[in-house]
Design a protein around this motif. Structure first.
Motif, PDB file in Angstrom:
ATOM      1  N   ALA A 166       0.842  -1.199   0.000  1.00  0.00           N
ATOM      2  CA  ALA A 166       0.000   0.000   0.000  1.00  0.00           C
ATOM      3  C   ALA A 166       0.878   1.249   0.000  1.00  0.00           C
ATOM      4  CB  ALA A 166      -0.914   0.001   1.234  1.00  0.00           C
ATOM      5  N   TYR A 180       3.456   0.269  -3.863  1.00  0.00           N
ATOM      6  CA  TYR A 180       3.299   0.048  -5.299  1.00  0.00           C
ATOM      7  C   TYR A 180       3.536   1.289  -6.152  1.00  0.00           C
ATOM      8  CZ  TYR A 180      -1.318   2.170  -5.753  1.00  0.00           C
ATOM      9  OH  TYR A 180      -2.344   3.066  -5.790  1.00  0.00           O
ATOM     10  N   PRO A 181       3.204   2.528  -5.722  1.00  0.00           N
ATOM     11  CA  PRO A 181       3.455   3.661  -6.613  1.00  0.00           C
ATOM     12  C   PRO A 181       4.936   3.816  -6.993  1.00  0.00           C
ATOM     13  CG  PRO A 181       1.949   4.312  -4.873  1.00  0.00           C
ATOM     14  CD  PRO A 181       2.500   2.950  -4.506  1.00  0.00           C
ATOM     15  N   CYS A 210      -1.700  -5.545   0.196  1.00  0.00           N
ATOM     16  CA  CYS A 210      -1.863  -4.092   0.119  1.00  0.00           C
ATOM     17  C   CYS A 210      -3.084  -3.726   0.949  1.00  0.00           C
ATOM     18  CB  CYS A 210      -1.983  -3.636  -1.335  1.00  0.00           C
ATOM     19  SG  CYS A 210      -3.335  -4.436  -2.232  1.00  0.00           S
ATOM     20  N   SER A 269      -3.574  -3.712  -5.498  1.00  0.00           N
ATOM     21  CA  SER A 269      -2.248  -3.189  -5.844  1.00  0.00           C
ATOM     22  C   SER A 269      -1.130  -4.206  -5.642  1.00  0.00           C
ATOM     23  CB  SER A 269      -1.940  -1.949  -5.016  1.00  0.00           C
ATOM     24  OG  SER A 269      -2.948  -0.991  -5.192  1.00  0.00           O
ATOM     25  N   LEU A 306       0.944  -5.789  -8.642  1.00  0.00           N
ATOM     26  CA  LEU A 306       2.012  -5.032  -9.310  1.00  0.00           C
ATOM     27  C   LEU A 306       3.358  -5.319  -8.654  1.00  0.00           C
ATOM     28  CD1 LEU A 306       3.146  -3.015 -11.316  1.00  0.00           C
ATOM     29  CD2 LEU A 306       2.454  -1.186  -9.771  1.00  0.00           C
TER      30      LEU A 306
END
Length: 180
Positions: free
Chosen positions: A70, A100-101, A134, A139, A142
């Protein structure tokens, strides 16, 4: 996700159609008539973790690496719903944070270059199983994809994720700390 359903011939269009067009790669246009087909999804063992798997490994960090995917809470949480703040500020004990970002190039739908993703995943030992979770299960794949593409062999997704974990107040959690 498709491999988890038993499909082996799967690839990811990294960056999507927009990236493909920007790079002047071939793109077909025109009308397409879909051909009806039946697909038999057969779940593959070993790609999903459940709450019991997590409970069984708590305190036994040599069994697998738990990865919290997350995103970190932003500095200003005034417009973040309380439920999201709760989920984004907690982790399952012993987890490694790999939000994940960080796997995507800023302002893009493309993944970071391989070297950058491997750097972000450096805290995850390659020879040990990894379980990714997450906030809600959307998410984590990924990060799972990034782990597999970096050479990790045993990667599972806990699709119940923190939504399920936090629904039982008896489940242990820790505060998530943003690295400085």
């Amino acid at each position: 996700m498709l491999q988890a359903a038993g499909h082996e011939a799967v690839v990811v269009l990294d960056g999507g159609l927009q990236k493909r067009v920007r790079e002047n790669r071939p793109v077909e246009t025109g009308e397409i008539t879909p051909v009806p087909a039946e697909i038999a999804a057969v779940p593959r063992d070993g790609m999903w973790a459940d709450k019991q798997d997590i409970m069984d490994m708590l305190g036994e960090t040599d069994r697998a690496t738990l990865i919290a995917a997350a995103p970190y809470l932003p500095e200003d949480i005034s417009e973040i719903p309380a439920g999201a703040v709760r989920v984004m500020s907690r982790v399952i004990p012993g987890s490694v944070s790999v939000p994940y970002p960080a796997m995507a190039q800023p302002g893009s739908t493309a993944l970071q270059p391989t070297e950058q993703r491997e750097h972000l995943l450096a805290a995850v030992p390659k020879g040990a199983p990894a379980i990714v979770y997450c906030a809600s299960g959307l998410s984590a794949p990924l990060i799972g994809l990034s782990l597999v593409s970096a050479g990790h062999k045993e990667v599972k997704i806990y699709d119940g994720s923190l939504d399920e974990w936090l629904s039982d107040a008896r489940n242990p959690t820790e505060s998530r700390v943003r690295p400085s």
